[in-house]
Design an enzyme around this catalytic site. Sequence first.
Site, mmCIF file in Angstrom:
data_model
loop_
_atom_site.group_PDB
_atom_site.id
_atom_site.type_symbol
_atom_site.label_atom_id
_atom_site.label_comp_id
_atom_site.label_asym_id
_atom_site.label_seq_id
_atom_site.Cartn_x
_atom_site.Cartn_y
_atom_site.Cartn_z
ATOM 1 N N ARG A 23 16.132 23.183 -9.855
ATOM 2 C CA ARG A 23 15.496 24.125 -8.911
ATOM 3 C C ARG A 23 14.062 24.439 -9.314
ATOM 4 O O ARG A 23 13.244 24.780 -8.464
ATOM 5 C CB ARG A 23 16.338 25.391 -8.804
ATOM 6 C CG ARG A 23 16.452 26.216 -10.073
ATOM 7 C CD ARG A 23 17.656 27.132 -10.076
ATOM 8 N NE ARG A 23 18.900 26.378 -10.228
ATOM 9 C CZ ARG A 23 20.111 26.945 -10.230
ATOM 10 N NH1 ARG A 23 20.229 28.245 -10.075
ATOM 11 N NH2 ARG A 23 21.191 26.197 -10.371
ATOM 12 N N LYS A 79 23.927 20.091 -22.587
ATOM 13 C CA LYS A 79 25.246 19.726 -22.061
ATOM 14 C C LYS A 79 26.072 19.205 -23.232
ATOM 15 O O LYS A 79 25.743 18.171 -23.815
ATOM 16 C CB LYS A 79 25.107 18.646 -20.986
ATOM 17 C CG LYS A 79 24.324 19.092 -19.761
ATOM 18 C CD LYS A 79 24.193 17.960 -18.759
ATOM 19 C CE LYS A 79 23.312 18.363 -17.590
ATOM 20 N NZ LYS A 79 23.958 19.368 -16.720
#
Length: 606
Positions: free
Chosen positions: A458, A381
């Site tokens: 996930r 990020k």
Amino acid sequence: VWNGTAPASTRRLASASASASALALTRQGRSPVEGGSEPARQQHTGRGRGQERGRGSSLRTFASAPGESGSGSTMGSKLLELPKLPSITAPGSDAGSWSGDLLVIGLFDNAFDAEKKAFTSEADLGGLAPALVETLADILSDDEFKLKPGSSKSMRCVGNGGAKHVAVVGLGKQEGAPSNKLRWGKSPLHLLGSTLRSLSKQHKCKTAAVLLPPPSASPAAVEEFALGAFLGGYEATRFKSSPPASPASLDHVHVLGAQGDIAAAVGRAHALADGHLVARQLVEAPPNVASPVHLADYAKWIQAAHPDRFTLSVRGRAECEAMGMGCYLGVAEAADAEPQFIHLKYTPAGAGSSSDAGKKRKVIALVGKGVTFDSGGYNIKAGAGSMIEMMKFDMGGAGAVLGAAHAIGGLQPENVEVHFITAACENMINGHGLRPGDIVTSSNGKTVEVNNTDAEGRLTLCDAINYAVGEHVGADTVVDIATLTGACLVALGQGIGGLYSNSDALADELRGGGAKHGEKLWRMPLEDAYFEHLKSPIADMKNTGIRWGGSITAALFLKEFVPEKVDWAHIDMAGPVWDEKNGGATGFGVATLSQFVVDMANIKDN
């Protein structure tokens, strides 16, 4: 079973000669030379697997969290203590005879006629002195003040006896006959409670009373008011060297005009508020405190608070490897922090007794994403808007699940067995971490090509869901909750969670549970055609699709790990997990999950 932190272990290699169990728990394609042995890796890095948070400087670790700097446990730390909540009782007196620091009067907008500048017959002022009633009418005559939900005006009272401060708080439009339409947002009574708490802080009050109008004085209404009053005064001060001085804190609240016994209603609100506070404290804590071990410690604290209802297991790296959790461990691979797979099991009173024999009980699994810090991995990020500094809240799902566990421990619903699960870890970067292009294998054998290491949540959730639907739990209903995608934040903003489900009935139950306490959920489509974007030419699937519809494809990824016979829902809480304007961590999800469990327990026919 408290297993603690796992010992050092070597990642298995998924080669052609590897066993089936090894294949299930490894990253594919790395040679033994590249992976190296564990002792060799320790020599290279200067630290071993067991050295949780061994980062070379004690200044990197919060001093009040002893477990983060050596012992591996924060038990006994004040970081695990919840704020003291005021008592809420019904003394049986009226507003005219009550004396204390603050009297709050809740009024619907039909209680005052603005044209006549007088109270209507709908107003019940509980025996207030005529002079005070006249003063309140003057306040309400102000054209700029409306009795909207949560609006307030207060005044200082001079003289002997009675209340030192009196406030009018709006309740908005009085609702008519009950309807099937779900409430959207906080109820007027919840806002009344939070406004009372704000006014008590403003006026430095130790005692307060609220006068509820007759239509809103039932135990159910008092429960909503009490929840607002319990949560409205929260302040995040645990990490300040000199917390703001508070000359007075609210100790007692009296409910005037209550109809019936309110003790049970207040007890339910207290249990829900405590769970909410657990989630807030976990989510607001910095990542050098709220490590996977800290989440495990909180789970241990919850189990100790309700020892007759909960059992706890915490599995470390070696145990998770033995269970084949290659997707989860792939995310955790680069972190110094040991992964902690946390499983709290709630069993209702009477389970296992002779009268319970043969009874069919609902089995629900609540699965929360527990990435305690998300750097993004090699897809780091970076840049404006990446929010990397806020990635401590990427365990908001785990916070909601653990908060719901504590609430359920207080509410003690019957006829339901509940499992609270989180695969806690950090998503970091180093030379042996997960790389874009790697293939990992989940515990049910599905292989996943990782095309983005910043779609890590996930990967942890799929192994947790496998665990929930497999032999360890055997849940017939699974609800996962996660700060999963920025796409959902873009779609629904900061105040609404996205809801996906393979069951209309389950989706309706969750929306209804959230609506009761003001948590907003919006049903989103599981567009099966979009799964095309997750197909991989070399593995069973990829972990991300194209840019568009990212929240939908994330849900479709998780759906692949849910058997058809299992009712499943996914809540993407990336937006409502945090509210900078109103204090940061919101505790979102606790009310929805807790109320859902209670509602399911009340459904007698399975």
